[in-house]
Scaffold this motif. Structure first.
Motif, PDB file in Angstrom:
ATOM      1  N   LEU A  56       0.804  -1.214   0.000  1.00  0.00           N
ATOM      2  CA  LEU A  56       0.000   0.000   0.000  1.00  0.00           C
ATOM      3  C   LEU A  56       0.839   1.267   0.000  1.00  0.00           C
ATOM      4  CD1 LEU A  56      -2.749  -1.043   2.571  1.00  0.00           C
ATOM      5  CD2 LEU A  56      -2.780  -1.285   0.088  1.00  0.00           C
ATOM      6  N   SER A  57       2.110   1.172   0.361  1.00  0.00           N
ATOM      7  CA  SER A  57       2.978   2.343   0.494  1.00  0.00           C
ATOM      8  C   SER A  57       4.008   2.374  -0.628  1.00  0.00           C
ATOM      9  CB  SER A  57       3.700   2.331   1.839  1.00  0.00           C
ATOM     10  OG  SER A  57       2.781   2.292   2.910  1.00  0.00           O
ATOM     11  N   ASP A  58       4.344   3.571  -1.082  1.00  0.00           N
ATOM     12  CA  ASP A  58       5.431   3.759  -2.032  1.00  0.00           C
ATOM     13  C   ASP A  58       6.732   3.799  -1.237  1.00  0.00           C
ATOM     14  OD1 ASP A  58       7.329   4.584  -3.854  1.00  0.00           O
ATOM     15  OD2 ASP A  58       6.037   6.075  -4.801  1.00  0.00           O
ATOM     16  N   ILE A  59       7.462   2.695  -1.237  1.00  0.00           N
ATOM     17  CA  ILE A  59       8.643   2.587  -0.374  1.00  0.00           C
ATOM     18  C   ILE A  59       9.771   3.516  -0.822  1.00  0.00           C
ATOM     19  CG2 ILE A  59       8.058   0.235   0.278  1.00  0.00           C
ATOM     20  CD1 ILE A  59      10.301  -0.739  -1.565  1.00  0.00           C
ATOM     21  N   ARG A  60       9.636   4.105  -2.019  1.00  0.00           N
ATOM     22  CA  ARG A  60      10.645   5.077  -2.468  1.00  0.00           C
ATOM     23  C   ARG A  60      10.462   6.429  -1.794  1.00  0.00           C
ATOM     24  NH1 ARG A  60       9.018   4.789  -8.619  1.00  0.00           N
ATOM     25  NH2 ARG A  60       7.041   5.040  -7.506  1.00  0.00           N
ATOM     26  N   ARG A  61       9.265   6.683  -1.280  1.00  0.00           N
ATOM     27  CA  ARG A  61       8.954   8.010  -0.757  1.00  0.00           C
ATOM     28  C   ARG A  61       8.527   8.016   0.708  1.00  0.00           C
ATOM     29  NH1 ARG A  61       7.025   7.881  -6.067  1.00  0.00           N
ATOM     30  NH2 ARG A  61       7.889   9.536  -7.406  1.00  0.00           N
ATOM     31  N   VAL A  62       8.090   6.868   1.215  1.00  0.00           N
ATOM     32  CA  VAL A  62       7.565   6.800   2.574  1.00  0.00           C
ATOM     33  C   VAL A  62       8.602   6.156   3.485  1.00  0.00           C
ATOM     34  CG1 VAL A  62       5.726   5.846   4.023  1.00  0.00           C
ATOM     35  CG2 VAL A  62       5.209   6.600   1.685  1.00  0.00           C
ATOM     36  N   PRO A  63       8.870   6.737   4.669  1.00  0.00           N
ATOM     37  CA  PRO A  63       9.814   6.111   5.603  1.00  0.00           C
ATOM     38  C   PRO A  63       9.375   4.698   5.971  1.00  0.00           C
ATOM     39  CG  PRO A  63       9.255   8.348   6.308  1.00  0.00           C
ATOM     40  CD  PRO A  63       8.323   8.013   5.183  1.00  0.00           C
ATOM     41  N   ALA A  64      10.331   3.804   6.142  1.00  0.00           N
ATOM     42  CA  ALA A  64      10.022   2.393   6.396  1.00  0.00           C
ATOM     43  C   ALA A  64       9.114   2.205   7.601  1.00  0.00           C
ATOM     44  CB  ALA A  64      11.310   1.598   6.574  1.00  0.00           C
ATOM     45  N   ALA A  65       9.262   3.048   8.606  1.00  0.00           N
ATOM     46  CA  ALA A  65       8.435   2.918   9.811  1.00  0.00           C
ATOM     47  C   ALA A  65       6.962   3.134   9.525  1.00  0.00           C
ATOM     48  CB  ALA A  65       8.907   3.912  10.876  1.00  0.00           C
ATOM     49  N   LYS A  66       6.643   3.780   8.401  1.00  0.00           N
ATOM     50  CA  LYS A  66       5.255   4.081   8.064  1.00  0.00           C
ATOM     51  C   LYS A  66       4.712   3.219   6.918  1.00  0.00           C
ATOM     52  CE  LYS A  66       5.454   8.870   9.641  1.00  0.00           C
ATOM     53  NZ  LYS A  66       5.209  10.306   9.293  1.00  0.00           N
ATOM     54  N   TRP A  67       5.474   2.237   6.483  1.00  0.00           N
ATOM     55  CA  TRP A  67       4.980   1.357   5.423  1.00  0.00           C
ATOM     56  C   TRP A  67       3.762   0.577   5.902  1.00  0.00           C
ATOM     57  CZ3 TRP A  67      10.140  -1.294   3.556  1.00  0.00           C
ATOM     58  CH2 TRP A  67      10.939  -0.334   2.923  1.00  0.00           C
ATOM     59  N   ARG A  68       2.808   0.388   4.997  1.00  0.00           N
ATOM     60  CA  ARG A  68       1.607  -0.404   5.268  1.00  0.00           C
ATOM     61  C   ARG A  68       1.522  -1.517   4.240  1.00  0.00           C
ATOM     62  NH1 ARG A  68      -2.609   2.212   3.871  1.00  0.00           N
ATOM     63  NH2 ARG A  68      -4.144   1.338   5.309  1.00  0.00           N
ATOM     64  N   THR A  69       1.483  -2.760   4.727  1.00  0.00           N
ATOM     65  CA  THR A  69       1.449  -3.928   3.855  1.00  0.00           C
ATOM     66  C   THR A  69       0.390  -4.896   4.367  1.00  0.00           C
ATOM     67  OG1 THR A  69       3.856  -3.711   3.540  1.00  0.00           O
ATOM     68  CG2 THR A  69       2.823  -5.764   2.815  1.00  0.00           C
ATOM     69  N   VAL A  70      -0.526  -5.286   3.502  1.00  0.00           N
ATOM     70  CA  VAL A  70      -1.502  -6.316   3.859  1.00  0.00           C
ATOM     71  C   VAL A  70      -0.814  -7.676   3.762  1.00  0.00           C
ATOM     72  CG1 VAL A  70      -3.712  -7.395   3.303  1.00  0.00           C
ATOM     73  CG2 VAL A  70      -3.402  -4.923   2.958  1.00  0.00           C
ATOM     74  N   LEU A  71      -0.897  -8.467   4.830  1.00  0.00           N
ATOM     75  CA  LEU A  71      -0.415  -9.845   4.812  1.00  0.00           C
ATOM     76  C   LEU A  71      -1.615 -10.777   4.836  1.00  0.00           C
ATOM     77  CD1 LEU A  71       2.619  -9.812   7.295  1.00  0.00           C
ATOM     78  CD2 LEU A  71       2.519  -9.150   4.884  1.00  0.00           C
ATOM     79  N   ARG A  72      -1.566 -11.790   3.970  1.00  0.00           N
ATOM     80  CA  ARG A  72      -2.718 -12.692   3.829  1.00  0.00           C
ATOM     81  C   ARG A  72      -2.224 -14.118   3.606  1.00  0.00           C
ATOM     82  NH1 ARG A  72      -6.034 -10.634  -0.831  1.00  0.00           N
ATOM     83  NH2 ARG A  72      -6.652  -9.087   0.728  1.00  0.00           N
ATOM     84  N   TYR A  73      -2.927 -15.084   4.257  1.00  0.00           N
ATOM     85  CA  TYR A  73      -2.656 -16.486   4.046  1.00  0.00           C
ATOM     86  C   TYR A  73      -3.961 -17.236   3.773  1.00  0.00           C
ATOM     87  CZ  TYR A  73       2.185 -16.272   5.735  1.00  0.00           C
ATOM     88  OH  TYR A  73       3.515 -16.000   5.881  1.00  0.00           O
ATOM     89  N   PRO A  74      -4.072 -17.956   2.670  1.00  0.00           N
ATOM     90  CA  PRO A  74      -5.195 -18.881   2.512  1.00  0.00           C
ATOM     91  C   PRO A  74      -5.116 -19.952   3.599  1.00  0.00           C
ATOM     92  CG  PRO A  74      -4.080 -18.529   0.412  1.00  0.00           C
ATOM     93  CD  PRO A  74      -3.204 -17.945   1.477  1.00  0.00           C
ATOM     94  N   VAL A  75      -6.270 -20.357   4.117  1.00  0.00           N
ATOM     95  CA  VAL A  75      -6.290 -21.324   5.215  1.00  0.00           C
ATOM     96  C   VAL A  75      -7.391 -22.363   4.996  1.00  0.00           C
ATOM     97  CG1 VAL A  75      -5.339 -19.728   6.920  1.00  0.00           C
ATOM     98  CG2 VAL A  75      -7.824 -19.839   6.588  1.00  0.00           C
ATOM     99  N   ARG A  76      -7.297 -23.449   5.750  1.00  0.00           N
ATOM    100  CA  ARG A  76      -8.308 -24.494   5.763  1.00  0.00           C
ATOM    101  C   ARG A  76      -8.344 -25.093   7.166  1.00  0.00           C
ATOM    102  NH1 ARG A  76      -4.720 -28.681   2.100  1.00  0.00           N
ATOM    103  NH2 ARG A  76      -3.144 -29.124   3.680  1.00  0.00           N
ATOM    104  N   PRO A  77      -9.395 -25.825   7.499  1.00  0.00           N
ATOM    105  CA  PRO A  77      -9.423 -26.475   8.815  1.00  0.00           C
ATOM    106  C   PRO A  77      -8.244 -27.436   8.948  1.00  0.00           C
ATOM    107  CG  PRO A  77     -11.613 -26.465   7.851  1.00  0.00           C
ATOM    108  CD  PRO A  77     -10.672 -25.979   6.773  1.00  0.00           C
ATOM    109  N   ARG A  78      -7.621 -27.433  10.129  1.00  0.00           N
ATOM    110  CA  ARG A  78      -6.482 -28.300  10.360  1.00  0.00           C
ATOM    111  C   ARG A  78      -6.898 -29.750  10.297  1.00  0.00           C
ATOM    112  NH1 ARG A  78      -5.300 -26.795  15.233  1.00  0.00           N
ATOM    113  NH2 ARG A  78      -4.030 -25.001  14.592  1.00  0.00           N
ATOM    114  N   CYS A  79      -6.110 -30.532   9.583  1.00  0.00           N
ATOM    115  CA  CYS A  79      -6.410 -31.965   9.427  1.00  0.00           C
ATOM    116  C   CYS A  79      -6.116 -32.719  10.728  1.00  0.00           C
ATOM    117  CB  CYS A  79      -5.577 -32.560   8.303  1.00  0.00           C
ATOM    118  SG  CYS A  79      -5.934 -31.843   6.680  1.00  0.00           S
TER     119      CYS A  79
END
Length: 205
Positions: free
Chosen positions: A182-205
């Motif tokens: 979501l952040s332009d890492i060329r212009r925004v300080p690293a402390a203010k970077w916003r990144t969506v993290l996502r994992y597909p999941v299923r019920p544990r076997c």
């Protein structure tokens, strides 16, 4: 002409809370390109250039037909070769596999994207990998996601919170690590970077 902004239309997709949540987004269309190598390395950077060239060609073609849209934020699927069990930080970055994604409106279909690839290749013949950009539909099913604040190197802390959430809900991984930048890492300080993290999941076997 109204300009479609996918980030505003799909707020849950692009703006999760800073704590894990369970979501399901169904089938989503993307402009995609596959590769292998270090993030921000030469192959990765060239792939980004090719992908965005095609994305803007698709945008301009759609606009000419009365369907303008904002080119969406870049996303990435990341994984390692079969049998690799080391944490990401221990795997040489040159061995990282990825698919770069840019979400598109549903009127940008495989035919429209093929035309955009041809137009982009004609206009920007100096760019590598344009012929490797393709249309991809992805249905990840149920997913756990949350917002990560800060540099990429701090992601393990966020992933640990997601793992704890998954364990508490009887879930396990069911697909590749997915990020939305979501952040332009060329212009925004690293402390203010916003990144969506996502994992597909299923019920544990």
């Amino acid at each position: 002409m109204e300009k479609i902004d996918l980030a505003k239309l799909h707020r849950r997709y692009y703006n999760p809370p800073a704590s894990p949540v369970l979501e399901n987004f169904g089938t989503v269309p993307y402009i995609a390109i596959d590769g292998r190598g270090a993030p921000t390395g030469p192959v990765h950077n060239a792939a980004i250039q090719a992908q965005y060239s095609v994305a803007y060609a698709a945008k301009f073609a759609a606009k000419a037909q009365g369907n303008d849209f904002v080119v969406a934020k870049q996303e990435g699927l990341w994984w390692f070769d079969d049998g690799e069990k080391r944490p990401a930080a221990q795997v040489p970055r040159e061995q990282w596999n990825w698919t770069l994604l840019i979400r598109v409106p549903e009127f940008v279909d495989a035919e429209a994207l093929g035309d955009a690839v041809s137009a982009s290749a004609s206009k920007r013949p100096e760019l590598e990998y344009i012929d490797q950009v393709y249309f991809k539909e992805l249905d990840e099913g149920d997913c756990v996601q949350m917002m990560h604040h800060g540099p990429f190197e701090d992601e393990p802390q966020t992933v640990a919170a997601m793992n704890q959430f998954m364990a508490g809900h009887g879930l396990e991984y069911n697909g590749e690590h997915h990020e939305i930048y979501l952040s332009d890492i060329r212009r925004v300080p690293a402390a203010k970077w916003r990144t969506v993290l996502r994992y597909p999941v299923r019920p544990r076997c």
